[in-house]
Design an enzyme around this catalytic site. Structure first.
Site, short mmCIF file in Angstrom:
data_model
loop_
_atom_site.label_atom_id
_atom_site.label_comp_id
_atom_site.label_asym_id
_atom_site.label_seq_id
_atom_site.Cartn_x
_atom_site.Cartn_y
_atom_site.Cartn_z
N CYS A 106 -4.70 2.55 -3.70
CA CYS A 106 -3.44 2.99 -3.09
C CYS A 106 -2.32 1.97 -3.28
CB CYS A 106 -3.59 3.29 -1.61
SG CYS A 106 -4.74 4.62 -1.28
N ASP A 127 2.79 -4.62 8.12
CA ASP A 127 1.57 -3.86 7.92
C ASP A 127 0.40 -4.84 8.02
OD1 ASP A 127 -0.68 -2.66 6.95
OD2 ASP A 127 0.23 -1.95 5.08
N LYS A 137 -10.77 -0.20 10.18
CA LYS A 137 -10.90 -1.38 9.33
C LYS A 137 -11.29 -2.60 10.14
CE LYS A 137 -7.36 0.21 6.07
NZ LYS A 137 -8.06 0.57 4.85
N HIS A 191 0.88 -1.18 0.00
CA HIS A 191 0.00 0.00 0.00
C HIS A 191 0.92 1.23 0.00
CE1 HIS A 191 -2.79 2.94 1.85
NE2 HIS A 191 -3.76 2.14 1.44
N GLN A 217 -4.76 -5.32 6.99
CA GLN A 217 -5.78 -6.23 6.44
C GLN A 217 -5.73 -7.61 7.08
OE1 GLN A 217 -8.12 -5.14 4.63
NE2 GLN A 217 -7.30 -3.26 3.75
C1 LIG Z 1 -2.66 -3.00 3.52
C2 LIG Z 1 -2.96 -1.62 3.96
N1 LIG Z 1 -2.03 -0.90 4.58
C3 LIG Z 1 -2.25 0.34 5.02
C4 LIG Z 1 -3.47 0.94 4.83
C5 LIG Z 1 -3.64 2.35 5.32
O1 LIG Z 1 -4.63 2.44 6.26
P1 LIG Z 1 -5.05 3.87 6.80
O2 LIG Z 1 -5.51 4.63 5.60
O3 LIG Z 1 -6.13 3.58 7.76
O4 LIG Z 1 -3.84 4.46 7.42
C6 LIG Z 1 -4.48 0.24 4.19
C7 LIG Z 1 -5.81 0.85 3.98
O5 LIG Z 1 -6.21 1.34 2.99
C8 LIG Z 1 -4.22 -1.07 3.75
O6 LIG Z 1 -5.16 -1.78 3.11
#
Ligand SMILES: Cc1ncc(COP(=O)(O)O)c(C=O)c1O
Lengths: 417, 126
Positions: free
Chosen positions: A374, A209, A235, A132, A212
């Protein structure tokens, strides 16, 4: 069309879960809402909504500051939430659960504190091609300032990490290996043990990370063996504006603070200041109090349903969706087969742009995501600009998958003109 | 749905008119919509203040690409001065559909490129 009739217990449980999410009663364009954009953010159950409401109605006050009753109640509720969140991911201590705004801020915190103190010319940070943007851009920004090298593990054509060159990619210069646990586009569940072992063999730190994974499957941060684990409250049935950074104690102790201000100091003199203890050293200013309390209510709720149950339910949904969607003409699923992925499916439909698809499905009350999610480097890798994505959570049903598939067929017809 | 994707839109999307490039355009402008990755390039041939030929190239959703295709048909033969005054309403009339705020960006991308080209902008001021 579902292959096996679900047990009465299961039907009952799913109905009870759905009843806890008020938004699911809503209609969109005259059709019952089918919410399949859970990888972007999930809906909130009553216990979370009520926790926010109760805080604002009954004991709204700043934390860690007052000696009056409301402040003590707010502080207790907020810190108690931290404790339950620590237990939810099996962190050894709530001191190792740093509250941030979201997973993105958690990664940036590590980059700005640990990164600045430990990275320089000649060093390497290793990420993957499926990250991401939140696990790419902070390192790129830092790289410009500190002059280290940012490398990545490439992807196979099946949407898994290509580990054939791992031995070279992880080497004596590697200081950090930072990767996504479950991909938000491919659904791929990455081989954590293998990557952690490779990093350990050269003394590199590991950031996972888990944005998910923590919402959908049992995650034990100690068993993962990572130095840092990040995730977002919104999430996982919690509010927006609250996220978590888990870190190994020694590392957190050593790291310089992130933002400066109130709460993060022990003593301030105009000639200099001393930092507060963990976790407050990293939490400058008035935090997201209601949201922290709300996330505590969310993990209680997820525990009550059972995270194992959620994972199994999503497996059922994703297997079924994979099978049904594969039969839609011109539909191409990104990433590995159903057994190697979490509860989401990104795909393209020949002749229908993902945005058009999302707009057509919206007319039937079905919410999916369209775009690059993203993860532009990932889309570039497969020669695409955008894809559509359906992502599941505990309240989704097999009937909703059937409606999604019917909507896809309809889109094919509209564009077949 | 039939409102957002009336037949003419899908027809223009699947069979775009004036898609390609002009041999020697007087005006050439490329623009993108970073939010969804839509892309449009517009090329114009202008004689005596009138658009005598036009072509577009691009990729993206049906709304952005149909909007470009329909626009090409409309603008050939029109005076540059008149096109410079074109607004959002002209495009929405041309498309003949109702569009929410998010998709509006897609619909208006070709207009944005056209206007930038006609005004001789290097880049859109932010
Ligand atoms: C795998 C992953 N990492 C990071 C994020 C970033 O999350 P946030 O926008 O809540 O910081 C997301 C969410 O879109 C994600 O799916």
């Amino acid at each position: 069309m579902t292959t096996q009739a679900p047990s009465p217990d299961f039907v009952q449980k799913l109905a009870e879960i759905r009843a806890q999410f008020p938004v699911l009663e809503r209609e969109v364009h005259g059709k019952p809402l089918i919410y399949l954009d859970n990888a972007a953010t999930t809906q909130k159950p009553l216990p979370v909504i009520q926790a926010l409401d109760e805080y604002y109605r009954r004991y709204n006050a700043n934390v860690h500051r007052g000696v009056h009753t409301l402040s003590e109640e707010a502080t207790a509720a907020y810190e108690n939430a931290r404790l339950r969140i620590a237990r939810f991911v099996n962190a050894p201590s709530p001191k190792q659960v740093i509250f941030t705004r979201n997973a993105t801020e958690s990664i940036n915190l590590v980059a700005h504190t640990w990164g600045r103190a430990n990275l320089g010319p000649g060093d390497e940070v290793l990420i993957t091609e499926m990250e991401h943007h939140s696990n790419i851009v902070p390192w790129q920004i830092l790289q410009e300032q500190l002059g280290f090298t940012l490398r990545h593990i490439p992807l196979t054509s099946q949407g898994t990490l290509d580990l054939s060159q791992l031995d070279g990619l992880v080497n004596q210069r590697t200081k950090l290996v930072s990767f996504v646990h479950v991909s938000n586009v491919l659904g791929t569940v990455n081989p954590v043990a293998r990557l952690v072992e490779a990093a350990r063999s050269v003394g590199a730190k590991v950031l996972i990370d888990a944005a998910q994974s923590v919402p959908h499957m049992p995650v034990d941060v100690q068993a993962l063996g990572a130095d840092f684990v990040v995730f977002s409250g919104h999430k996982m049935a919690g509010p927006t504006g609250i996220g978590v950074l888990y870190g190994r104690r020694e590392l957190l102790e050593e790291m310089p603070p992130f933002l400066g201000g109130g709460d993060m100091i022990r003593e301030v003199k105009l000639s200099g200041s001393r930092w507060n203890a963990l976790p407050y050293k990293f939490e400058a200013g008035t935090p997201s109090i209601a949201q922290g309390i709300g996330l505590g209510a969310a993990v209680d709720y997820l525990n009550q349903v059972g995270v194992d149950w959620i994972w199994e339910h999503e497996r059922t949904l994703v297997r079924y969706a994979y099978e049904q969607m594969s039969q839609v003409e011109g539909l191409r699923i990104l990433g590995p087969g159903p057994e190697e992925r979490g509860g989401l499916i990104a795909f393209t439909l020949e002749g229908v742009h993902p945005h058009d698809l999302a707009a057509i499905l919206d007319m039937d009350g079905i919410a999916i995501r369209a775009g690059h999610h993203c993860a532009q480097p990932l889309h570039d890798r497969y020669g695409m600009v955008a894809s559509a994505r359906a992502s599941f959570y505990l309240y989704n049903t097999l009937e909703e998958v059937d409606k999604l598939v019917a909507g896809l067929e309809k889109a094919v017809d509209v564009f077949a003109l | 749905m039939d409102q957002l994707y009336r037949e003419a839109i899908i027809d223009h999307y699947k069979h775009p008119r004036h898609k390609g490039h002009l041999p020697d355009p007087d005006i050439h402008y490329h623009d993108t919509n970073p939010f969804c990755g839509d892309e449009v390039t517009i090329e114009l041939k202008v004689e005596d203040g009138v658009v005598v030929d036009a072509a577009f190239d691009g990729r993206g959703c049906a709304i952005s690409q149909a909007s470009a295709s329909m626009m090409m048909e409309e603008i050939i033969g029109m005076p540059v001065e008149e096109l410079r005054q074109w607004t959002k309403e002209d495009i929405l009339d041309m498309l003949g559909i109702e569009i929410g705020p998010v998709r509006l960006k897609c619909a208006l991308l070709p207009l944005k490129a056209l206007k930038a080209g006609l005004w001789g902008l290097e880049e859109w001021p932010e």
